[in-house]
Design a protein around this motif. Structure first.
Motif, PDB file in Angstrom:
ATOM      1  N   UNK A 142       0.835  -1.218   0.000  1.00  0.00           N
ATOM      2  CA  UNK A 142       0.000   0.000   0.000  1.00  0.00           C
ATOM      3  C   UNK A 142       0.864   1.259   0.000  1.00  0.00           C
ATOM      4  N   UNK A 143       1.920   1.255   0.809  1.00  0.00           N
ATOM      5  CA  UNK A 143       2.782   2.449   0.838  1.00  0.00           C
ATOM      6  C   UNK A 143       3.448   2.662  -0.523  1.00  0.00           C
ATOM      7  N   UNK A 144       3.813   1.559  -1.177  1.00  0.00           N
ATOM      8  CA  UNK A 144       4.407   1.662  -2.512  1.00  0.00           C
ATOM      9  C   UNK A 144       3.385   2.272  -3.483  1.00  0.00           C
ATOM     10  N   UNK A 145       2.130   1.835  -3.351  1.00  0.00           N
ATOM     11  CA  UNK A 145       1.072   2.372  -4.227  1.00  0.00           C
ATOM     12  C   UNK A 145       0.874   3.870  -3.957  1.00  0.00           C
ATOM     13  N   UNK A 146       0.974   4.281  -2.703  1.00  0.00           N
ATOM     14  CA  UNK A 146       0.854   5.711  -2.388  1.00  0.00           C
ATOM     15  C   UNK A 146       1.995   6.498  -3.026  1.00  0.00           C
ATOM     16  N   UNK A 147       3.229   5.917  -2.934  1.00  0.00           N
ATOM     17  CA  UNK A 147       4.383   6.613  -3.547  1.00  0.00           C
ATOM     18  C   UNK A 147       4.189   6.732  -5.057  1.00  0.00           C
ATOM     19  N   UNK A 148       3.656   5.687  -5.683  1.00  0.00           N
ATOM     20  CA  UNK A 148       3.435   5.724  -7.135  1.00  0.00           C
ATOM     21  C   UNK A 148       2.416   6.818  -7.474  1.00  0.00           C
ATOM     22  N   UNK A 149       1.377   6.964  -6.638  1.00  0.00           N
ATOM     23  CA  UNK A 149       0.370   7.992  -6.919  1.00  0.00           C
ATOM     24  C   UNK A 149       0.936   9.396  -6.691  1.00  0.00           C
ATOM     25  N   UNK A 150       1.816   9.521  -5.711  1.00  0.00           N
ATOM     26  CA  UNK A 150       2.471  10.823  -5.502  1.00  0.00           C
ATOM     27  C   UNK A 150       3.330  11.173  -6.719  1.00  0.00           C
ATOM     28  N   UNK A 151       4.033  10.171  -7.254  1.00  0.00           N
ATOM     29  CA  UNK A 151       4.873  10.419  -8.433  1.00  0.00           C
ATOM     30  C   UNK A 151       4.000  10.807  -9.628  1.00  0.00           C
ATOM     31  N   UNK A 152       2.830  10.184  -9.731  1.00  0.00           N
ATOM     32  CA  UNK A 152       1.905  10.525 -10.827  1.00  0.00           C
ATOM     33  C   UNK A 152       1.434  11.972 -10.694  1.00  0.00           C
ATOM     34  N   UNK A 153       1.070  12.393  -9.469  1.00  0.00           N
ATOM     35  CA  UNK A 153       0.675  13.799  -9.277  1.00  0.00           C
ATOM     36  C   UNK A 153       1.809  14.732  -9.698  1.00  0.00           C
ATOM     37  N   UNK A 154       3.042  14.413  -9.239  1.00  0.00           N
ATOM     38  CA  UNK A 154       4.169  15.300  -9.532  1.00  0.00           C
ATOM     39  C   UNK A 154       4.337  15.426 -11.055  1.00  0.00           C
ATOM     40  N   UNK A 155       4.197  14.293 -11.738  1.00  0.00           N
ATOM     41  CA  UNK A 155       4.363  14.307 -13.195  1.00  0.00           C
ATOM     42  C   UNK A 155       3.221  15.096 -13.858  1.00  0.00           C
ATOM     43  N   UNK A 156       1.977  14.817 -13.455  1.00  0.00           N
ATOM     44  CA  UNK A 156       0.830  15.482 -14.092  1.00  0.00           C
ATOM     45  C   UNK A 156       0.834  16.986 -13.812  1.00  0.00           C
ATOM     46  N   UNK A 169       1.598  30.754   7.564  1.00  0.00           N
ATOM     47  CA  UNK A 169       1.465  30.803   6.089  1.00  0.00           C
ATOM     48  C   UNK A 169       0.966  29.471   5.566  1.00  0.00           C
ATOM     49  N   UNK A 170       1.531  28.391   6.111  1.00  0.00           N
ATOM     50  CA  UNK A 170       1.130  27.054   5.639  1.00  0.00           C
ATOM     51  C   UNK A 170      -0.366  26.831   5.873  1.00  0.00           C
ATOM     52  N   UNK A 171      -0.856  27.292   7.025  1.00  0.00           N
ATOM     53  CA  UNK A 171      -2.280  27.095   7.340  1.00  0.00           C
ATOM     54  C   UNK A 171      -3.176  27.764   6.301  1.00  0.00           C
ATOM     55  N   UNK A 172      -2.614  28.773   5.620  1.00  0.00           N
ATOM     56  CA  UNK A 172      -3.425  29.494   4.633  1.00  0.00           C
ATOM     57  C   UNK A 172      -3.310  28.940   3.227  1.00  0.00           C
ATOM     58  N   UNK A 173      -2.264  28.134   2.968  1.00  0.00           N
ATOM     59  CA  UNK A 173      -2.121  27.724   1.561  1.00  0.00           C
ATOM     60  C   UNK A 173      -1.922  26.221   1.329  1.00  0.00           C
ATOM     61  N   UNK A 174      -2.022  25.392   2.358  1.00  0.00           N
ATOM     62  CA  UNK A 174      -1.869  23.947   2.091  1.00  0.00           C
ATOM     63  C   UNK A 174      -3.197  23.354   1.616  1.00  0.00           C
ATOM     64  N   UNK A 175      -3.081  22.410   0.718  1.00  0.00           N
ATOM     65  CA  UNK A 175      -4.258  21.675   0.250  1.00  0.00           C
ATOM     66  C   UNK A 175      -3.853  20.219   0.049  1.00  0.00           C
ATOM     67  N   UNK A 176      -4.601  19.327   0.690  1.00  0.00           N
ATOM     68  CA  UNK A 176      -4.333  17.889   0.546  1.00  0.00           C
ATOM     69  C   UNK A 176      -5.215  17.344  -0.580  1.00  0.00           C
ATOM     70  N   UNK A 177      -4.582  16.698  -1.553  1.00  0.00           N
ATOM     71  CA  UNK A 177      -5.305  16.092  -2.682  1.00  0.00           C
ATOM     72  C   UNK A 177      -5.606  14.631  -2.342  1.00  0.00           C
ATOM     73  N   UNK A 178      -6.584  14.042  -3.016  1.00  0.00           N
ATOM     74  CA  UNK A 178      -6.893  12.636  -2.711  1.00  0.00           C
ATOM     75  C   UNK A 178      -5.665  11.758  -2.924  1.00  0.00           C
ATOM     76  N   UNK A 179      -5.355  10.922  -1.954  1.00  0.00           N
ATOM     77  CA  UNK A 179      -4.301   9.910  -2.158  1.00  0.00           C
ATOM     78  C   UNK A 179      -4.635   8.703  -1.291  1.00  0.00           C
ATOM     79  N   UNK A 180      -4.737   7.573  -1.915  1.00  0.00           N
ATOM     80  CA  UNK A 180      -4.908   6.293  -1.215  1.00  0.00           C
ATOM     81  C   UNK A 180      -4.554   5.213  -2.230  1.00  0.00           C
ATOM     82  N   UNK A 181      -4.200   4.012  -1.751  1.00  0.00           N
ATOM     83  CA  UNK A 181      -3.624   3.016  -2.659  1.00  0.00           C
ATOM     84  C   UNK A 181      -4.523   2.658  -3.842  1.00  0.00           C
TER      85      UNK A 181
END
Ligand SMILES: Cc1ncc(COP(=O)(O)O)c(C=O)c1O
Length: 377
Positions: free
Chosen positions: A256-270, A346-358
Motif C-alpha cells: 500500500x505504501x508503494x502504491x501511495x508513492x506511485x500515486x504521488x509520483x503521478x501527481x508530480x508528473x501530471x 502561512x502554511x495554514x493558509x495555503x496547504x491543500x491535501x489532494x486525494x491519495x490512497x492506494x
C-alpha cells in the motif's frame, strides 16, 4: 454522487475500496475474536505486537487504545510533568500538543521549515531552555522529521525525544525508520491512517526495556498483576478486534505504501506537465527520505477558491491544518500571538491535501489535475 459530465465523484478517501479487496481476510479474523470472547489485549494483541515490532525493527511495541494515548503514555514514562516544557511543532494534529498539556507540562512551539513543513531543528535549538524536558517532533504527512539534527540537539541538552510517527508507519530517513529515533515513538491506527484499524488503536515503540515495561503497566491502570496497582495508570489497552484487523492489514502495508508513492509520483508528473509551477508547489522530499504519503499536500495560490472550484466538480480535498496550534483558542493562555510562528501560519493558509490512497485510479488523478489547471487558466 455524479458530476454534470456523468463521471463519479473523486473521493478524498474511499475506505470501501480497501475493504472490498480485503473482506475475505478481515471477516474471519474478526469472527475468531468474537468467538474467543477475549476482547481486550490477549493473544491477538500479543501477536500483533510481535509482528509490528518485527516490521518496525524495534525491540518493544506496545499496543494501546489510540495515538493520542500513545503520546500521553510516552511522555508520562519520561516523567514529563508540571514545571517541564516540551518542544513541538505548531503544524500538526491537535493531539500532539494536547498530550503535553495532559501531563501537566507546557508545549513550546518551534516553527516549521517552509519547504517540507517539518519542525525546523534551528528553531528547536533556539527555544530549548533549562525547563525543556523533551522534544516531540512529528513525521508530518508521512515524511520523517530530521532525526539526525534533532538527536544532536537532544543529546547536547540531555533531554528526551518522543517521535510522533502517527502518520508515518513504514517511512524511513537515512538510517532511521519511523518509530526508531528518540526514546519512544507513537503511532496511530485511526481508520484513515496508512495502517488503519476499524476503530481506535495506537502503538508505542521503544528500545528501552525499562520504559517498555512502564508503558505496559501504565496502559493497564499501573498494574502488572491483577488487582495490584504499582502506580496510577490509565485504561489505554488495545482492543483485540483492532489487533486482529491490524495483523491482517500489516501484511499489505508495504504494498500500500508503494502504491501511495506511485500515486504521488503521478501527481508530480501530471502537475509538472500541466505547467502549474508558481500556482501549485509540492512539498520537498529529502533525498534520504522514503515518504509514505499519508497525505499528498501542495501549497497553492487562492487555496479556498481552488478548493470550492474542485468541490463543484466533485473532487474532494482537505486542509491539514487550517489553524496552527499556537493560535488555538484553548492554548491562548500560552501567550502566543499571530505572527509568532510565520511559517506555520502561512502554511495554514495555503496547504491543500489532494486525494491519495492506494486504490486511487489514474483517471481520477488526471481529473484532479485537470480541475486544478482549469482553475488557474
Ligand atoms: C500527528 C498525529 N498525532 C497524533 C494523532 C492522534 O492519533 P489518534 O487519532 O489515534 O488518537 C494523529 C491522528 O489522528 C496524528 O495525525
Amino acid at each position: 454522487m455524479r458530476e454534470a459530465g456523468g463521471s463519479a465523484r473523486v473521493p478524498f478517501l474511499d475506505l470501501s475500496r480497501e475493504y472490498d479487496s480485503l473482506a475475505s481476510e478481515l471477516e474471519p479474523a474478526v469472527l475468531e475474536i468474537l468467538r474467543s470472547q477475549q476482547y481486550i489485549l490477549g493473544p491477538a494483541a500479543e501477536r500483533f505486537e510481535t509482528e509490528v515490532a518485527r516490521y518496525l525493527d524495534v525491540p518493544h511495541a506496545i499496543g494501546v487504545s489510540s495515538g493520542t494515548d500513545a503520546l500521553w503514555l510516552a511522555l508520562a514514562v519520561l516523567d514529563v510533568g508540571p514545571g517541564d516544557e516540551v518542544v513541538t511543532t505548531p503544524f500538526t494534529f491537535f493531539a500532539t500538543a494536547s498530550s503535553i498539556v495532559r501531563t501537566g507540562a507546557v508545549p513550546v512551539f518551534a516553527d516549521v521549515r517552509p519547504d517540507d513543513l517539518l519542525i525546523d531543528p534551528d528553531a528547536v535549538a533556539r527555544v530549548v531552555g533549562p525547563r525543556t524536558r523533551a522534544l516531540l517532533p512529528v513525521d508530518l504527512y508521512g515524511q520523517c522529521a530530521d532525526g539526525e539534527a534533532l538527536d544532536t540537539i537532544a543529546r547536547r541538552s540531555r533531554i528526551g525525544i518522543v517521535e510522533d510517527a502517527a502518520q508515518a508507519i513504514g517511512a524511513r530517513r537515512g538510517a532511521w525508520r519511523a518509530g526508531s529515533f528518540g526514546d519512544l515513538a507513537c503511532f496511530s491506527f485511526y481508520p484513515t491512517k496508512n495502517l488503519a484499524a476499524c476503530g481506535e488503536a495506537g502503538l508505542v515503540t521503544t528500545a528501552d526495556d525499562r520504559l517498555a515495561a512502564r508503558v505496559r503497566r501504565l496502559r493497564d491502570h499501573g498494574s502488572e498483576r491483577r488487582y495490584e496497582h504499582l502506580e496510577i495508570g490509565f485504561n489505554a489497552r488495545l482492543d483485540a478486534i483492532q489487533a486482529a484487523v491490524l495483523s491482517v492489514k500489516l501484511r499489505h502495508l508495504d504494498e500500500w505504501n508503494e502504491a501511495r508513492r506511485a500515486r504521488a509520483a503521478t501527481y508530480a508528473q501530471l502537475l509538472g506537465e500541466a505547467g502549474l509551477d508558481g500556482d501549485v508547489r509540492p512539498l520537498t522530499i529529502a533525498p534520504d527520505s522514503v515518504h509514505v504519503f499519508h497525505q499528498y499536500v501542495v501549497r497553492v495560490r487562492k487555496r479556498d477558491a481552488l478548493r470550492s472550484h474542485l468541490e463543484e466538480r466533485g473532487i474532494g480535498t482537505a486542509i491539514h491544518y487550517p489553524l496552527p496550534l499556537h493560535l488555538q483558542p484553548c492554548f491562548a493562555g500560552l501567550g502566543y500571538r499571530k505572527g509568532d510562528l510565520p511559517e506555520a501560519e502561512r502554511a495554514a493558509e495555503d496547504v491543500l491535501a489532494l486525494p491519495i490512497f492506494p486504490e486511487l485510479r489514474r483517471e481520477e488523478q488526471e481529473r484532479v489535475v485537470r480541475g486544478i489547471a482549469e482553475f488557474y487558466r
